[in-house]
Design an enzyme around this catalytic site. Structure first.
Site, mmCIF file in Angstrom:
data_model
loop_
_atom_site.group_PDB
_atom_site.id
_atom_site.type_symbol
_atom_site.label_atom_id
_atom_site.label_comp_id
_atom_site.label_asym_id
_atom_site.label_seq_id
_atom_site.Cartn_x
_atom_site.Cartn_y
_atom_site.Cartn_z
ATOM 1 C CE LYS A 184 -10.902 -0.308 -8.979
ATOM 2 N NZ LYS A 184 -12.174 -0.096 -9.684
ATOM 3 C CB THR A 185 -12.072 4.245 -12.747
ATOM 4 O OG1 THR A 185 -12.434 3.409 -11.639
ATOM 5 C CG2 THR A 185 -13.318 4.557 -13.554
ATOM 6 C CG ASP A 244 -13.749 -1.957 -12.059
ATOM 7 O OD1 ASP A 244 -12.561 -2.079 -11.698
ATOM 8 O OD2 ASP A 244 -14.508 -1.086 -11.619
ATOM 9 C CD GLU A 245 -13.449 -3.056 -7.495
ATOM 10 O OE1 GLU A 245 -12.560 -3.798 -7.044
ATOM 11 O OE2 GLU A 245 -13.610 -1.885 -7.126
ATOM 12 C CD GLN A 262 -8.343 -2.397 -2.928
ATOM 13 O OE1 GLN A 262 -9.297 -1.732 -2.544
ATOM 14 N NE2 GLN A 262 -7.602 -2.033 -3.967
ATOM 15 N NE ARG A 308 -10.683 1.917 0.961
ATOM 16 C CZ ARG A 308 -10.373 1.752 -0.313
ATOM 17 N NH1 ARG A 308 -11.051 2.362 -1.249
ATOM 18 N NH2 ARG A 308 -9.355 0.995 -0.678
#
Length: 662
Positions: free
Chosen positions: A33-34, A216-217, A247, A597
């Site tokens: 995504k970044t 973002d997020e 998430q 993770r």
């Protein structure tokens, strides 16, 4: 620029190129995504003729904003990006308030109170030192602010005395902040919204500044933050929100996953693009993540996949108790590290609550292994740093009563509690700040000479520093400040020599840091942002070669080759409170975050018994373990049970053979 976009997968390319209207990108864990956000910023500037100064990207922590800026600088090499804003929600709110404070009746140099200061105000209002009660009120007020609920609406809706009293505390708290010319962390979002909704001219000015917004997020936004997004994009409808409903793990601090659901309603022409290819984990790890999360109702269904192959099986191990669990996990890490010559920083041990780290730390110390706890104390959170920043806050806003009290009592300067109470009562009666009150003749008449000399001496000292603040070098001014208050001597009087030396070193580091930063920013600007730095820095800046210990919440956004997820038991994960409050879905998302993770290997452990409130209890392993599926999973407990079953079967067959021979 073409090369940059061509390296993206088809879904990522589509997300980068779509700029004609509102866009929601559902970005699964590890789906890049970044990379999409930074490539889109470059695309907007290079190919869509957007000026960098009209593009704003928002995230949640200073660290995330810094990483995004660094990656943007890499992908925009050779492109002029001057004026581009990559920031946090709260830093953007601060920027708006600094420019528009006068519209809300604040002066430009308002104070930003941290959690400690806010708690002190609430403690004074309810006249209690009960930290649990104060923290509970503090959390409730924060949730109300995040949901844009006012004291007035609560008072109007109150049905009993308790509701009335709690709403009354909220109103007094807000009134006190205004008197102090101070705002808390939540006000940095709430106040710009109040301003925009009451002043269309100011709103239009900021809408003209932000032509394209990237968030973002997005799943972590609360009601207030979503309201701010809607106001800023109401004219253009040009934004990209990137998030993942799987998430969303911050409901306890006001995050509202329904903001994802609300977007298609508020923006009917919303385009939705899903990023499902994972660039982090093996297919075994992703299969387990997909299996577990499918048990939650879905806003936007997706299925993570990767090209990394199956990899090692997920191991589920059963331990007698938490000490045995810690010992087993750490011995496994030692053996694995020796076998593969990997770094200690390749390993992470994740857990639901901070308390679970104690037995791990003890065991790691016993084995003399390096470790680092994620989310350690911030530099600006240290007591000695707060002591000096109290003086600095008072320099830029002498209405800040909490800063006044800390500064005048640290180090002590002969001003006793009786004198301070007298000053406080006078200031309240006159409805002015403590600093303003100490210079009034009415107050002077209430004091004897010795009491007043110490007070007015302090006031004149602050006035002198205020005069010099904009005229002198920041470093020289601050060295003079700590010298005049004899802070080094104070530390050596209070602490052991070793600790005093360490704390004094921190003060010198603070002064050095402020001296360097004052080249680009004025000292008042730096002072105003120090508390914001503390509140938004969620993680340590330096990553040592050490085993990482982290809560699942603090681990979000990070990744490690080898992950050990401990304490997977009913009552821990899912947490007891979540079970009783019907919040298991969020706990399942937390488990999903923990699983994703891991890059190469994942080990999940649980105990058979655990000491709770001093009593040893048999515990049941987490329901989430059963939800992982059976693809490439080695379950120690099931294997033991299978061996027992096979053993019984073998005995039966031997007996049958004996009978036949007879």
């Amino acid at each position: 620029m073409h090369d940059l976009i061509s390296k993206l997968n088809n879904s990522q390319q589509e997300a980068v190129k779509y700029v004609d209207g509102p866009l929601l990108v559902i970005a699964g864990a590890g789906s890049g995504k970044t990379r999409v956000i930074t490539a889109k910023i470059a695309h907007l500037i290079k190919n869509c003729n957007y000026s960098p100064r009209n593009i704003t990207a928002i995230t949640f922590t200073n660290k995330a904003a810094k990483e995004m800026l660094e990656r943007t600088n890499t992908v925009t090499m050779g492109i002029d990006t001057r004026g581009l804003t990559i920031t946090t929600f709260h830093s953007l709110g601060l920027k708006i308030l600094k420019q528009e404070a006068h519209h809300l009746g604040y002066k430009t140099n308002f104070s930003i109170l941290d959690s400690h200061d806010s708690a002190k105000i609430i403690s004074d209002i309810v006249k209690t030192t009960d930290k649990v009660m104060v923290r509970s009120l503090q959390n409730q007020i924060s949730l109300w602010k995040n949901a844009f609920i006012t004291p007035e609406s609560l008072l109007a809706a109150a049905t009993d005395n308790l509701d009335m009293q709690t709403a009354g505390v909220f109103r007094q708290y807000q009134d006190t902040l205004k008197t102090y010319q101070a705002v808390d962390f939540d006000d940095l979002i709430k106040l710009p919204i109040e301003l925009f909704e009451s002043n269309m001219e100011v709103l239009y000015k900021w809408q003209q500044k932000i032509h394209y917004l990237l968030i973002d997020e997005y799943q972590d936004t609360n009601i207030c933050q979503y309201r701010l997004i809607k106001l800023l994009t109401a004219r253009s409808n040009k934004f990209t929100a990137v998030g993942d409903d799987d998430q969303s793990i911050y409901a306890w601090r006001g995050a509202n996953v329904e903001n994802l659901n609300q977007l298609p309603t508020d923006f009917p022409n919303l385009k939705v693009i899903k990023l499902e290819q994972n660039y982090r984990s093996t297919t075994t790890i992703l299969a387990a993540a997909n299996h577990i999360i499918k048990n939650n109702p879905k806003l936007f269904s997706k299925k993570l996949w990767s090209e990394y192959g199956g990899g090692e099986p997920i191991k589920i191990v059963s331990c007698k108790n938490d000490e045995a669990e810690a010992d087993l996990v750490i011995r496994k890490i030692m053996l694995h590290q020796l076998q593969y010559s990997s770094k200690f920083s390749d390993y992470a041990i994740l857990y639901r609550g901070n308390y679970q780290s104690r037995v791990l730390e003890q065991t790691l110390r016993n084995y003399q292994l390096p470790y680092q706890i994620s989310g350690g104390q911030s530099f600006f959170d240290k007591a000695e740093i707060k002591d000096i920043t109290a003086y600095l806050r008072l320099l830029i806003n002498d209405d800040d009563d909490t800063a006044f009290i800390r500064a005048i009592t640290t180090p002590k300067r002969g001003v006793g509690q009786v004198t301070l109470e007298k000053l406080s009562n006078y200031a309240k009666a006159r409805q002015i700040s403590l600093f303003a009150a100490l210079f009034e003749e009415g107050f002077v008449a209430q004091c004897n000479n010795s009491q007043y000399e110490d007070l007015v001496g302090f006031g004149k000292f602050i006035n002198d520093l205020q005069f010099r603040m904009t005229r002198e070098d920041a470093k020289d001014l601050l060295m003079d400040l700590v010298s005049k208050i004899k802070y080094e001597e104070y530390l050596y009087d209070q602490e052991t020599s070793k600790l005093a030396e360490k704390k004094w070193g921190n003060i010198l580091n603070l002064i050095e840091w402020l001296g360097k930063k004052s080249v680009d920013k004025t000292l008042p600007e730096l002072i105003q942002t120090i508390n914001l730095i503390t509140m938004l820095d969620g993680r340590d800046a330096e990553e040592a070669n050490a085993i990482k210990l982290s809560t699942l919440h603090a681990a979000k956004g990070l990744e490690y080759p080898y992950v050990y997820l401990i304490g997977c038991e009913e009552g821990i994960l899912p947490h007891n409170e979540s079970i009783s409050n019907d919040m298991v879905e969020e706990e399942r998302r937390l488990m999903y975050v923990g699983i994703t993770r891991a890059q190469r290997e994942l080990t999940i452990s649980h105990c058979q018994e655990r000491k709770t409130a001093g009593e040893l209890r048999i515990v049941e392993r987490s329901r989430f373990i059963e939800e992982l599926g059976s693809d490439n999973i080695e379950d120690m407990l099931k294997r033991q049970q299978t061996k027992i079953d096979n053993s019984n079967e073998l005995k039966e067959r031997l007996q049958q053979l004996k009978n036949m021979l007879k």
